[in-house]
Design a protein around this motif. Structure first.
Motif, PDB file in Angstrom:
ATOM      1  N   ILE A   1      37.054  28.576  48.107  1.00  0.00           N
ATOM      2  CA  ILE A   1      37.061  30.033  48.279  1.00  0.00           C
ATOM      3  C   ILE A   1      37.424  30.399  49.713  1.00  0.00           C
ATOM      4  O   ILE A   1      38.238  31.287  49.951  1.00  0.00           O
ATOM      5  N   VAL A   2      36.845  29.697  50.676  1.00  0.00           N
ATOM      6  CA  VAL A   2      37.166  29.958  52.092  1.00  0.00           C
ATOM      7  C   VAL A   2      38.650  29.699  52.339  1.00  0.00           C
ATOM      8  O   VAL A   2      39.335  30.500  52.990  1.00  0.00           O
ATOM      9  N   GLU A   3      39.164  28.612  51.821  1.00  0.00           N
ATOM     10  CA  GLU A   3      40.569  28.285  52.027  1.00  0.00           C
ATOM     11  C   GLU A   3      41.510  29.253  51.315  1.00  0.00           C
ATOM     12  O   GLU A   3      42.668  29.373  51.695  1.00  0.00           O
ATOM     13  N   SER A   4      40.999  29.964  50.310  1.00  0.00           N
ATOM     14  CA  SER A   4      41.828  30.961  49.621  1.00  0.00           C
ATOM     15  C   SER A   4      42.026  32.202  50.492  1.00  0.00           C
ATOM     16  O   SER A   4      42.941  32.978  50.261  1.00  0.00           O
ATOM     17  N   GLY A   5      41.132  32.381  51.481  1.00  0.00           N
ATOM     18  CA  GLY A   5      41.222  33.538  52.360  1.00  0.00           C
ATOM     19  C   GLY A   5      40.525  34.773  51.823  1.00  0.00           C
ATOM     20  O   GLY A   5      40.479  35.799  52.491  1.00  0.00           O
ATOM     21  N   ARG A   6      39.964  34.711  50.634  1.00  0.00           N
ATOM     22  CA  ARG A   6      39.277  35.851  50.030  1.00  0.00           C
ATOM     23  C   ARG A   6      37.786  35.557  49.936  1.00  0.00           C
ATOM     24  O   ARG A   6      37.302  35.103  48.906  1.00  0.00           O
ATOM     25  N   TYR A   7      37.087  35.806  51.051  1.00  0.00           N
ATOM     26  CA  TYR A   7      35.665  35.476  51.071  1.00  0.00           C
ATOM     27  C   TYR A   7      34.950  36.341  52.098  1.00  0.00           C
ATOM     28  O   TYR A   7      35.561  36.972  52.944  1.00  0.00           O
ATOM     29  N   ASP A   8      33.636  36.347  51.996  1.00  0.00           N
ATOM     30  CA  ASP A   8      32.777  37.080  52.919  1.00  0.00           C
ATOM     31  C   ASP A   8      32.333  36.100  54.006  1.00  0.00           C
ATOM     32  O   ASP A   8      31.473  35.255  53.777  1.00  0.00           O
ATOM     33  N   GLU A   9      32.959  36.195  55.162  1.00  0.00           N
ATOM     34  CA  GLU A   9      32.707  35.262  56.270  1.00  0.00           C
ATOM     35  C   GLU A   9      31.228  35.213  56.647  1.00  0.00           C
ATOM     36  O   GLU A   9      30.657  34.145  56.833  1.00  0.00           O
ATOM     37  N   ASP A  10      30.605  36.378  56.766  1.00  0.00           N
ATOM     38  CA  ASP A  10      29.211  36.408  57.200  1.00  0.00           C
ATOM     39  C   ASP A  10      28.295  35.724  56.186  1.00  0.00           C
ATOM     40  O   ASP A  10      27.431  34.936  56.558  1.00  0.00           O
ATOM     41  N   THR A  11      28.496  36.010  54.920  1.00  0.00           N
ATOM     42  CA  THR A  11      27.604  35.471  53.897  1.00  0.00           C
ATOM     43  C   THR A  11      27.829  33.992  53.628  1.00  0.00           C
ATOM     44  O   THR A  11      26.864  33.239  53.477  1.00  0.00           O
TER      45      THR A  11
ATOM     46  N   ALA B   1      31.713  36.774  43.809  1.00  0.00           N
ATOM     47  CA  ALA B   1      30.626  36.378  42.906  1.00  0.00           C
ATOM     48  C   ALA B   1      30.500  34.861  42.847  1.00  0.00           C
ATOM     49  O   ALA B   1      29.393  34.312  42.926  1.00  0.00           O
ATOM     50  N   ALA B   2      31.627  34.182  42.728  1.00  0.00           N
ATOM     51  CA  ALA B   2      31.604  32.720  42.673  1.00  0.00           C
ATOM     52  C   ALA B   2      30.994  32.149  43.947  1.00  0.00           C
ATOM     53  O   ALA B   2      30.153  31.242  43.896  1.00  0.00           O
ATOM     54  N   GLY B   3      31.397  32.680  45.094  1.00  0.00           N
ATOM     55  CA  GLY B   3      30.861  32.204  46.366  1.00  0.00           C
ATOM     56  C   GLY B   3      29.358  32.376  46.472  1.00  0.00           C
ATOM     57  O   GLY B   3      28.650  31.490  46.962  1.00  0.00           O
TER      58      GLY B   3
ATOM     59  N   SER C   1      33.678  29.779  36.333  1.00  0.00           N
ATOM     60  CA  SER C   1      34.401  30.768  35.535  1.00  0.00           C
ATOM     61  C   SER C   1      34.765  31.985  36.371  1.00  0.00           C
ATOM     62  O   SER C   1      35.885  32.497  36.276  1.00  0.00           O
ATOM     63  N   ALA C   2      33.821  32.449  37.185  1.00  0.00           N
ATOM     64  CA  ALA C   2      34.101  33.597  38.052  1.00  0.00           C
ATOM     65  C   ALA C   2      35.262  33.276  38.998  1.00  0.00           C
ATOM     66  O   ALA C   2      36.162  34.106  39.196  1.00  0.00           O
ATOM     67  N   GLU C   3      35.243  32.089  39.552  1.00  0.00           N
ATOM     68  CA  GLU C   3      36.328  31.680  40.452  1.00  0.00           C
ATOM     69  C   GLU C   3      37.667  31.666  39.710  1.00  0.00           C
ATOM     70  O   GLU C   3      38.680  32.142  40.220  1.00  0.00           O
ATOM     71  N   GLU C   4      37.680  31.138  38.513  1.00  0.00           N
ATOM     72  CA  GLU C   4      38.921  31.032  37.734  1.00  0.00           C
ATOM     73  C   GLU C   4      39.493  32.393  37.350  1.00  0.00           C
ATOM     74  O   GLU C   4      40.702  32.540  37.232  1.00  0.00           O
ATOM     75  N   ILE C   5      38.632  33.383  37.165  1.00  0.00           N
ATOM     76  CA  ILE C   5      39.145  34.704  36.776  1.00  0.00           C
ATOM     77  C   ILE C   5      39.307  35.630  37.986  1.00  0.00           C
ATOM     78  O   ILE C   5      39.587  36.810  37.832  1.00  0.00           O
ATOM     79  N   GLY C   6      39.165  35.060  39.190  1.00  0.00           N
ATOM     80  CA  GLY C   6      39.465  35.821  40.396  1.00  0.00           C
ATOM     81  C   GLY C   6      38.302  36.544  41.035  1.00  0.00           C
ATOM     82  O   GLY C   6      38.505  37.356  41.936  1.00  0.00           O
ATOM     83  N   LEU C   7      37.106  36.275  40.598  1.00  0.00           N
ATOM     84  CA  LEU C   7      35.925  36.915  41.182  1.00  0.00           C
ATOM     85  C   LEU C   7      35.340  36.004  42.262  1.00  0.00           C
ATOM     86  O   LEU C   7      34.258  35.436  42.122  1.00  0.00           O
TER      87      LEU C   7
END
Length: 174
Positions: free
Chosen positions: A92-102, A64-66, A55-61
């Motif tokens: 999420i990684v492929e979307s480009g919006r993620y925390d690389e380190d975590t 949090a989803a990651g 759900s978090a992923e679907e609403i753009g979070l």
């Protein structure tokens, strides 16, 4: 939220129905209600987390989803959900919006995974090799990259990483 049950069992059922109807905010609230009232030993605990993450992923979070997908995959309480969680991390990684380190450096690149479908295994192997290359462990990186099938889209990315390393060292044919 009005309409979201407060009891954990009803909240879980509500969350499942809400995700099926693509009511992701309600699903997230209900699933979180379930998770907060549950113990990780509950056989539905990680399924509740998956509902929150989805759900978090679907609403753009995506952050949090990651984090939630990472917990599901890292804790391995429900082996069936490990590939689902790694797939979520991959999206999420492929979307480009993620925390690389975590997500990548301290988890995907640092952990061992078994029983993943080929596309997910290739994702993991590539990111492990990339992390090793960034650390200057070229031999280990190359060993990871060699595990990629030549038909994998990650094999092309691995060849690019190797080429960049060669150019950076000035080690290329003239």
């Amino acid at each position: 939220c009005a309409g979201v049950p407060e009891q954990k069992d009803e909240a879980f059922t509500y969350a499942v129905k809400a995700v099926q109807k693509e009511r992701f905010e309600r699903c997230a609230r209900a699933a979180w209600t379930f998770v907060e009232q549950s113990d990780p030993d509950d056989p539905r605990y990680d399924r509740g987390l998956k509902l929150v993450a989805q759900s978090a992923e679907e609403i753009g979070l995506s952050w949090a989803a990651g984090m939630i997908y990472r917990e599901i995959a890292q804790m391995r309480r429900n082996p069936e959900l490990v590939p689902v969680a790694v797939e979520g991390i991959k999206r999420i990684v492929e979307s480009g919006r993620y925390d690389e380190d975590t997500l990548i450096t301290s988890f995907v690149a640092a952990d061992e995974f078994s029983e993943l479908p080929d596309s997910l295994r290739e994702f993991v192997v590539f990111h492990q090799g990339l992390d090793l290359a960034r650390k200057g462990d070229d031999d280990w990186a190359d060993a990871r990259f060699e595990r990629l099938p030549t038909t994998s889209p990650y094999a092309a990315e691995a060849r690019y990483v190797v080429a960049v390393r060669l150019v950076a060292r000035g080690d290329f044919p003239t």
